[in-house]
Design a protein around this motif. Sequence first.
Motif, PDB file in Angstrom:
ATOM      1  N   LEU A  12       0.861  -1.176   0.000  1.00  0.00           N
ATOM      2  CA  LEU A  12       0.000   0.000   0.000  1.00  0.00           C
ATOM      3  C   LEU A  12       0.900   1.231   0.000  1.00  0.00           C
ATOM      4  O   LEU A  12       1.478   1.588   1.021  1.00  0.00           O
ATOM      5  CB  LEU A  12      -0.913  -0.008   1.237  1.00  0.00           C
ATOM      6  N   GLY A  13       1.022   1.865  -1.178  1.00  0.00           N
ATOM      7  CA  GLY A  13       1.955   2.974  -1.339  1.00  0.00           C
ATOM      8  C   GLY A  13       3.246   2.505  -1.985  1.00  0.00           C
ATOM      9  O   GLY A  13       4.328   2.911  -1.588  1.00  0.00           O
ATOM     10  N   ALA A  81       2.171   7.040   5.158  1.00  0.00           N
ATOM     11  CA  ALA A  81       1.404   8.031   4.404  1.00  0.00           C
ATOM     12  C   ALA A  81       0.005   7.527   4.053  1.00  0.00           C
ATOM     13  O   ALA A  81      -0.874   8.314   3.686  1.00  0.00           O
ATOM     14  CB  ALA A  81       2.153   8.416   3.130  1.00  0.00           C
ATOM     15  N   ILE A  82      -0.233   6.219   4.158  1.00  0.00           N
ATOM     16  CA  ILE A  82      -1.561   5.656   3.899  1.00  0.00           C
ATOM     17  C   ILE A  82      -2.468   5.966   5.083  1.00  0.00           C
ATOM     18  O   ILE A  82      -2.190   5.551   6.213  1.00  0.00           O
ATOM     19  CB  ILE A  82      -1.479   4.130   3.681  1.00  0.00           C
ATOM     20  N   HIS A  86      -8.252   4.621   4.397  1.00  0.00           N
ATOM     21  CA  HIS A  86      -8.059   4.044   3.066  1.00  0.00           C
ATOM     22  C   HIS A  86      -8.880   2.757   2.943  1.00  0.00           C
ATOM     23  O   HIS A  86      -8.820   1.878   3.809  1.00  0.00           O
ATOM     24  CB  HIS A  86      -6.575   3.752   2.850  1.00  0.00           C
ATOM     25  N   LEU A  87      -9.652   2.626   1.874  1.00  0.00           N
ATOM     26  CA  LEU A  87     -10.595   1.505   1.744  1.00  0.00           C
ATOM     27  C   LEU A  87      -9.894   0.157   1.758  1.00  0.00           C
ATOM     28  O   LEU A  87     -10.366  -0.802   2.388  1.00  0.00           O
ATOM     29  CB  LEU A  87     -11.401   1.660   0.448  1.00  0.00           C
ATOM     30  N   ARG A 398       1.282  15.263   2.068  1.00  0.00           N
ATOM     31  CA  ARG A 398       0.303  14.489   2.837  1.00  0.00           C
ATOM     32  C   ARG A 398      -0.626  15.349   3.681  1.00  0.00           C
ATOM     33  O   ARG A 398      -1.486  14.818   4.393  1.00  0.00           O
ATOM     34  CB  ARG A 398       1.049  13.511   3.754  1.00  0.00           C
ATOM     35  N   GLU A 399      -0.468  16.681   3.642  1.00  0.00           N
ATOM     36  CA  GLU A 399      -1.166  17.546   4.587  1.00  0.00           C
ATOM     37  C   GLU A 399      -2.355  18.282   3.964  1.00  0.00           C
ATOM     38  O   GLU A 399      -2.369  18.575   2.768  1.00  0.00           O
ATOM     39  CB  GLU A 399      -0.204  18.593   5.160  1.00  0.00           C
TER      40      GLU A 399
END
Length: 461
Positions: A12-13, A81-82, A86-87, A398-399
């Motif tokens: 993831l990422g 960062a995820i 997140h689904l 990410r903000e």
Amino acid sequence: MTLDQFKYIYFLGIGGIGMSALARWFRINGYTVAGYDRTPTALTDALQAEGITIHFTEDVAQIPAAFLENPTQTLVIYTPAIPSTHLEYIYLTEKRFILQKRSQVLGLLAGQMTTIGVAGTHGKTTTSSMVTHILRDSGVNCAAFLGGITANYGTNFLLNEPADDLRSVICVVEADEFDRSFLTLFPKYAIVTSTDADHLDIYGAHEAVLASFGMYVSQIETDGVLFMKTGLSLADQTKATVREYALQTGDYYSQKLRIEQGSFIFDLVYPNGVISDIQLLVPGFHNVENAVAAGAVALEVGVSPDAIRSALATYKGVRRRFEYILKSENAILIDDYAHHPAEVNAFLSSVKALYPDREVTVAFQPHLFSRTRDFADGFAESLSLADHVILLDIYPARELPIEGVTSELIFRDVHSKTKQKCTKDELIDVVRKMKPSLLVTVGAGDIDQLLPALKSTLSNQ
């Protein structure tokens, strides 16, 4: 947990610089690898070309069926960062897949080998890639997980040769303080380049940053060595041998430093001698200091002084670290990833030393609202080293926006010959009108996307 129990590795990422290195390691070592990322990039393109399945929409249905059907054989690796909303993260957590942060898995891999961990709020990518190049160029069996794309190898990951005893293999790891990731590492040798305040959105205060670095050095093996930048306060927090280095002081330092035909040349002084006339292809006073640290740890693991001199002379740097995009008689364009005031200061000071007869124009893209808020005064002071300043909008990464925080916080205190603000889309036209002979683009956001157009503009002026 051992890695032997898994057949499938899902990221993831996957497009992050550190995540992509792990993805490559697992693919090369026979695992089936797939992943998600938010947007396609050159890194995800490269991973797909290597046979890794990647999708770019939050959609559980796009996770390969073999992964979903074998939860006990599937390891999910995710980046901090995820978000927890997140689904796919929610689904995989609810279905009791084993989820591990990238740093945890990196710690597992590195722990099988003899680790050199390179940490610091700045300088760690260049220093770790220098160490890697010295070892590889000198014939040392090593692996490397780096935070940037090396020019020598075109990758952020180097695979070691097979070995009966993995402890005989040296693993060079960029030890990242973000999210305290480096606390999964227990290195035999460690370099700490800096402990400045940074990532205060994670740590809250500089004291917490220092405490985290203290914990990191406490995990160095007791018979190991800490190579610490002179002036840092870490010596009493480790049981390892402590040796200091710096540009001009310490157990390891440079002397007879000079600039000849655009190259930095120096002698590396170490406790038992001197490596004379080291020539760096990558310029910068900060890079000389990084080379001192890299040479120090290389000497410690048995690389000869002559091999170190030879390797550093062929070290080509890391993408977006003092990277020449254009170098002609009429125009020079240099790109750098600097996103902390100390990094901007070091970069611009080196540029001015290299080109004392040219005025320096800097186009700076601030990175993160929180970092801009926390270090606005420092950015203004360091940017003022340039003759002309072009300030872009903040790259949010990410903000979410913070009320009252814009690049104006920096701009108002910049004291250069000229200064102006513009959007990223306006930068090409601004540069076309200014016609600078020396332009540097600086920042950790996406300003590098403009480099081809800037190169074309400067080439035709």
